[in-house]
Design an enzyme around this catalytic site. Structure first.
Site, mmCIF file in Angstrom:
data_model
loop_
_atom_site.group_PDB
_atom_site.id
_atom_site.type_symbol
_atom_site.label_atom_id
_atom_site.label_comp_id
_atom_site.label_asym_id
_atom_site.label_seq_id
_atom_site.Cartn_x
_atom_site.Cartn_y
_atom_site.Cartn_z
ATOM 1 N N CYS A 252 0.832 -1.207 0.000
ATOM 2 C CA CYS A 252 0.000 0.000 0.000
ATOM 3 C C CYS A 252 0.864 1.253 0.000
ATOM 4 O O CYS A 252 0.453 2.292 -0.527
ATOM 5 C CB CYS A 252 -0.954 -0.006 1.198
ATOM 6 S SG CYS A 252 -0.141 -0.157 2.808
ATOM 7 N N HIS A 926 -1.272 1.629 7.396
ATOM 8 C CA HIS A 926 -1.846 1.492 6.060
ATOM 9 C C HIS A 926 -1.760 2.840 5.359
ATOM 10 O O HIS A 926 -1.979 3.886 5.968
ATOM 11 C CB HIS A 926 -3.297 1.034 6.151
ATOM 12 C CG HIS A 926 -3.925 0.777 4.817
ATOM 13 N ND1 HIS A 926 -3.420 -0.133 3.922
ATOM 14 C CD2 HIS A 926 -5.011 1.336 4.209
ATOM 15 C CE1 HIS A 926 -4.171 -0.149 2.825
ATOM 16 N NE2 HIS A 926 -5.134 0.743 2.980
#
Length: 1015
Positions: A252, A926
């Site tokens: 990510c 994230h």
């Protein structure tokens, strides 16, 4: 003793010898391709280091058997947890170190050794902690899926051979392999001689094998074999640039950086118009032979084709890992670090300067800033001339002043992005649980403010203000898995306590005696299993920790088991119910003859003969303690491991050094435990009428006299026989002793007490002789519960309850700063750190000079990196401050050192075009991104393969990490109208397909299939 059991202290070398041998091996070891290394739990290894450095054979810090339980996500398959971090969760040791530790301490039963191979990856040697886990299946039977690990250096041909063997494919069959991506698309693995790494295979992917049909065709030539997802892709038409990026496994960070660059208009148009083809530099020794630029161009063209929901950037990821080994594998990384590498790589691959000339840099030497700045920029462009320099490079002035001779050094240096600091608070907020001396008070969760560079004593002082308990009556401990991971002293730094740690602060009682007469006792709670662990070669019960441990301050003179039993009952009164006088706690009668035979060999380290000799002087054999539903302590043969327990003769907490050590059972079989219930009328009263009010100092004498008194019982012989059978652990050595045992009316104890080590286990090393362990080291004690007694008298719901202090209800104020404040902080004078001094040409030595940075010229696209990750001597943290940044009209004229700007100079006003976000903490998190599409000026939120519309009021958040600003004079008007609300909802539904996050999909994670390409 099992094969995995640790060697006894006599068989292991001395602690100093162990330390020297292991340290020597660790110093001399080096990575060699093909060598075996082993994964060891870091907590166990740190415990071992503490043991060999500060302990002795009897130390409570003995680590026990090598235990990697915390590393496994599944104790059935023994698969490692995802995202384990070296030196935080585990350590890697070479094979020689592992075999020595295994020989000295053993490995927990049934756990496999975690052997890993050293692999030779491009530009580096690495221990492959996480092999590539692939799902394998045949095309003809895709329901039958097996999992197999492969090294990244294994070839595709090796996978093919393994599949032929696993699926019993007939020898000589013509086979070919397909790689099924996480998004269900399939690609042919044409070159079977490339490695797993070069083929871009990663964990969670599926390799499908097909064999040629008898008619010479391939099964994959038939389009009906899978869902025709490729046709859906062909029919899809969406907004160019509004395209997700598939998460390949913790990628990510890469997806976030790519989305921001993808929405940088001038750079994207440069690639879409194929301008890069003419500028690829294949000879630049600092570049990547054009491979990074080509891989990036492929991703951009796919994303801006308008024909994909989501693109799989696998080739790009492979290229990045090939040229930057820090990005190899699938660990989480920093989006700004990837961005820095990518911009530098693209610049070198597209550098228009084919042969860089050597240029000697000159100092200002009093010359005007304008002259020095123009010279510096010309020199920079003579060696560096690319689209990256055109778009992202600016210039700042660096001023250094020597603190001794006051020499002023002025240079102008280019930059590609600005890393600006955030104001760092000198305080931190900690959440702790306070455990009061009041046994009926629930633990209270507090939120306290302490200095970041403070000590544990500062935490106690802050908590003292809330509780009115003096700090001297507090002790701080880290509780992990129902035991004390660490008990802190007051001088230890708070930096060693992480925010995720469960910190308990215990109030200690005030004792008037001298400190030497006091001892801090750590109390664990354990539950015994119903059955003895015969399979391990020991007759002991298995135990497991539960509940919350306690710390108690007690006098050494009050460490008799009776005093400790009463003290523990008192401290546990909130969730341990004392038995009513009417409740009969009788011994269990289900023991079979074989078990009785096992029990009778030895009791509490005393053989049957010794027990007969001591029975009259020690009182009636306490084979059934007064208030605990426990079975008598059984012993294995004389080779059993010695374990800590309470000395039944001295009635003090100590270690019994008999030839055969006791295991998890009653601390004493000869000293009676009286009930703490003052209303009880049948608490261990001998038939002669001796009540529980007898003086404890004379209790043993009274018990001895009781043996000589006639037994006054009303039961007949048959009843005597039943009681004898139920109460005695084995056929008595003589009939008289058995009759006298039966005559005692005793209430079983709720639990028994056992001396343990810091891990809550009893396998603690013991020295020779019969001396007791000194209290100079931290003593640990466990109270063992029979499951039935625990169920009846221990209230688990009540034990887990706690209350929140009002400090927990006060919302934590969000620290808010303006972006302009951070930029001002960037241009503030600072003193160089000792690790990075400046060499003064006048003093002829390194100096800690003062340094000041000033902005001179700004690029077309300005990248601002917010330094949220703070690393100091004392702390490592992520700063979650909310930085308020403008979406439009960011004015930089006030920050530019050059105040007089000519008419041909561009303005310094910027609009936001993209943001890279980071959610989470230091170890994990994230990444996502917001970006403004250059064609329709609409903001979108990119979360891996998931793309949704975004509103402008969502963009400013405390997750913002990297900001992309474009100068207003270079912003072109949108070529398409902004999508309407109805269009937005329909497009959002179409593009919002899936979100991989950081999880890796298995073969059954999606019901969709993709069509294999045909040849």
């Amino acid at each position: 003793m099992t094969a995995n059991s640790r060697c006894s202290a006599a068989e292991s070398p001395g602690l100093e010898t162990q330390r020297r041998e292991i340290e020597s091996l660790l110093r001399e070891c080096e990575l060699r391709a093909g060598d075996s290394w082993y994964v060891v739990d870091r907590r166990w290894f740190e415990q071992w280091k503490e043991f060999v450095e500060n302990g002795d054979q009897n130390s409570s810090s003995f680590p026990g058997q090598i235990d990697n339980t915390e590393l496994f996500g599944d104790l059935d398959s023994y698969h490692l947890k995802d995202r384990l971090v070296e030196n935080e969760d585990f350590v890697l040791v070479p094979a020689e170190v592992w075999h020595k530790l295994l020989a000295w301490y053993g490995l927990v039963d049934d756990q496999p050794p975690l052997e890993r191979k050293v692999v030779d990856l491009p530009s580096t040697l690495k221990v492959e902690v996480y092999p590539v886990e692939l799902f394998l299946c045949l095309h003809s039977n895709m329901e039958n899926v097996i999992t197999a690990p492969f090294s990244r250096t294994d070839t595709i041909h090796l996978i093919q051979r393994a599949m032929c063997q696993a699926f019993s494919v007939p020898q000589g069959s013509e086979c070919r392999l397909w790689m099924k991506n996480l998004d269900s698309n399939c690609e042919r693995l044409r070159n079977v001689h490339v490695s797993v790494l070069d083929a871009c295979l990663s964990s969670g992917m599926t390799v499908i094998m097909e064999t040629r049909n008898a008619d010479g065709t391939w099964p994959s030539a038939r389009p009906q074999i899978m869902r025709n997802a490729m046709e859906e892709q062909d029919s899809y038409r969406g907004q160019p640039g509004v395209c997700g990026l598939t998460n390949l496994g913790n990628t990510c960070f890469m997806n976030s950086a790519l989305q921001c660059l993808s929405n940088t208009p001038s750079l994207t148009e440069y690639f879409l118009q194929n301008s890069y083809l003419e500028e690829l530099n294949f000879t630049n020794p600092l570049g990547m032979k054009g491979e990074i630029a080509e891989a990036y161009a492929d991703v951009i063209k796919q994303m801006w084709s308008g024909r994909h929901y989501s693109v799989v950037p696998r080739v790009f990821k492979t290229k990045v890992g090939h040229f930057a080994s820090q990005f190899l594998g699938y660990q989480q990384h920093d989006s700004q670090e990837l961005l820095s590498f990518l911009l530098d790589g693209l610049h070198e691959d597209l550098n228009r300067v084919k042969n860089k000339e050597y240029i000697e840099l000159r100092d200002a030497d009093g010359r005007p800033d304008q002259e020095v700045a123009e010279e510096a920029w010309r020199n920079h462009r003579r060696r560096n001339n690319s689209v990256i320099v055109d778009t992202f490079h600016g210039l700042f002035k660096s001023t250094l002043v020597c603190p001794e001779c006051h020499k002023v050094s002025v240079t102008f240096d280019p930059f590609c992005y600005l890393s600006i600091p955030l104001p760092v608070s000198k305080e931190r907020v900690m959440e702790v649980f306070f455990v009061s001396l009041d046994p009926y008070a629930k633990p209270v969760q507090h939120r306290v403010v302490v200095p970041k560079a403070g000590k544990v004593s500062d935490l106690c002082s802050a908590l003292s203000e809330m509780t009115n308990i003096p700090p001297t009556q507090m002790v701080v401990a880290d509780v992990f898995n129902h035991r004390f991971y660490k008990i802190y002293n007051t001088e230890e730094s708070l930096s060693c306590i992480l925010d995720r740690d469960d910190i308990f602060v215990y109030e200690l009682s005030v004792l008037e005696e001298e400190p030497e007469e006091q001892v801090l006792l750590a109390l664990y709670l354990r539950e015994r299993s119903h059955y003895r662990d015969y399979g391990s070669g020991s007759s002991s019960y298995g135990t497991s920790l539960f509940g919350h441990p306690l710390l108690l301050n007690v006098l050494r003179s009050n460490c008799s088991q009776e005093a400790l039993y009463n003290l523990f009952l008192q401290r546990l009164a909130r969730y341990v119910r004392p038995p009513d006088p009417s409740e009969e706690l009788e011994e269990e009668e289900e023991e079979d003859d074989d078990e009785k035979e096992l029990y009778k060999t030895q009791t509490n380290g005393i053989s049957d003969d010794e027990e007969q000799e001591n029975a009259e002087c020690a009182g009636p054999s306490q084979t059934e303690p007064s208030c605990g539903d426990t079975s008598p302590t059984s012993q294995s043969d004389s080779t059993s491991t010695k374990e800590p327990q309470l000395d039944p003769i001295n009635s003090q907490l100590s270690l019994n050094h008999s030839d055969a050590g006791a295991t998890n059972g009653s601390l004493s079989q000869t000293e009676p435990l009286y009930s703490t219930d003052p209303n009880s009328t049948d608490d261990m009263q001998p038939c002669g009428g001796l009540g529980s009010t007898a003086d404890s100092d004379t209790s043993s004498e009274l018990q001895a006299e009781q043996l000589q008194q006639p037994c006054e019982t009303a039961e007949d012989d048959s009843e005597d026989d039943k009681l004898e059978e139920a109460r005695s652990p084995s056929p008595p050595p003589n009939e008289l002793l058995a009759k006298r045992r039966v005559c005692c009316k005793k209430r079983k104890s709720l639990f028994t007490i056992q001396a343990v080590n810091s891990n809550g286990t009893t396998e603690r090393g013991m020295g020779g002789g019969g001396s007791a362990v000194s209290f100079s080291s931290q003593p640990y004690v466990a109270i063992d519960w029979d499951p039935d007694m625990k169920k009846r008298f221990y209230n688990e719901n009540e034990a887990e309850k706690y209350v929140k202090h009002h400090s927990m209800e006060v919302p934590q104020q969000q620290v808010t700063v303006q972006l302009q404040e951070c930029i001002e902080l960037f241009t503030t004078v600072e003193t160089l750190e000792e690790e990075n001094p400046w060499y003064c040409p006048v003093c002829k030595k390194h100096q800690l000079a003062t340094k000041k940075l000033d902005l001179w010229s700004l690029p077309e696209v300005l990248i601002i990196h917010l330094k949220r990750f703070s690393y100091t001597k004392f702390t490592r943290e992520k700063l979650d401050s909310l930085v308020e940044f403008p979406l439009r009209d960011l004015e930089f004229s006030d920050f530019l050192l050059r105040k007089t700007v000519s008419s041909d100079e561009p303005p310094s006003r910027y609009d936001l075009i993209a943001v890279s976000n980071h959610y989470g903490g230091l170890r994990d998190g994230h990444y996502t991104s917001y970006a403004r599409n250059k064609d329709n000026a609409q903001w979108y939120y990119f979360d891996d393969s998931k793309v949704t519309y975004a509103k402008e009021d969502q963009i400013v958040s405390n997750a913002a990490y990297v900001l992309f600003y474009q100068r207003q004079d270079t912003i072109r008007k949108p070529t398409l109208p902004a999508p309407s609300v109805s269009d937005a909802s329909s497009t959002q539904a179409a593009s919002d397909i899936t979100s991989c996050k950081d999880d890796e999909a298995g073969p059954g994670a999606s019901a969709s299939y993709a069509t294999m390409e045909t040849e």
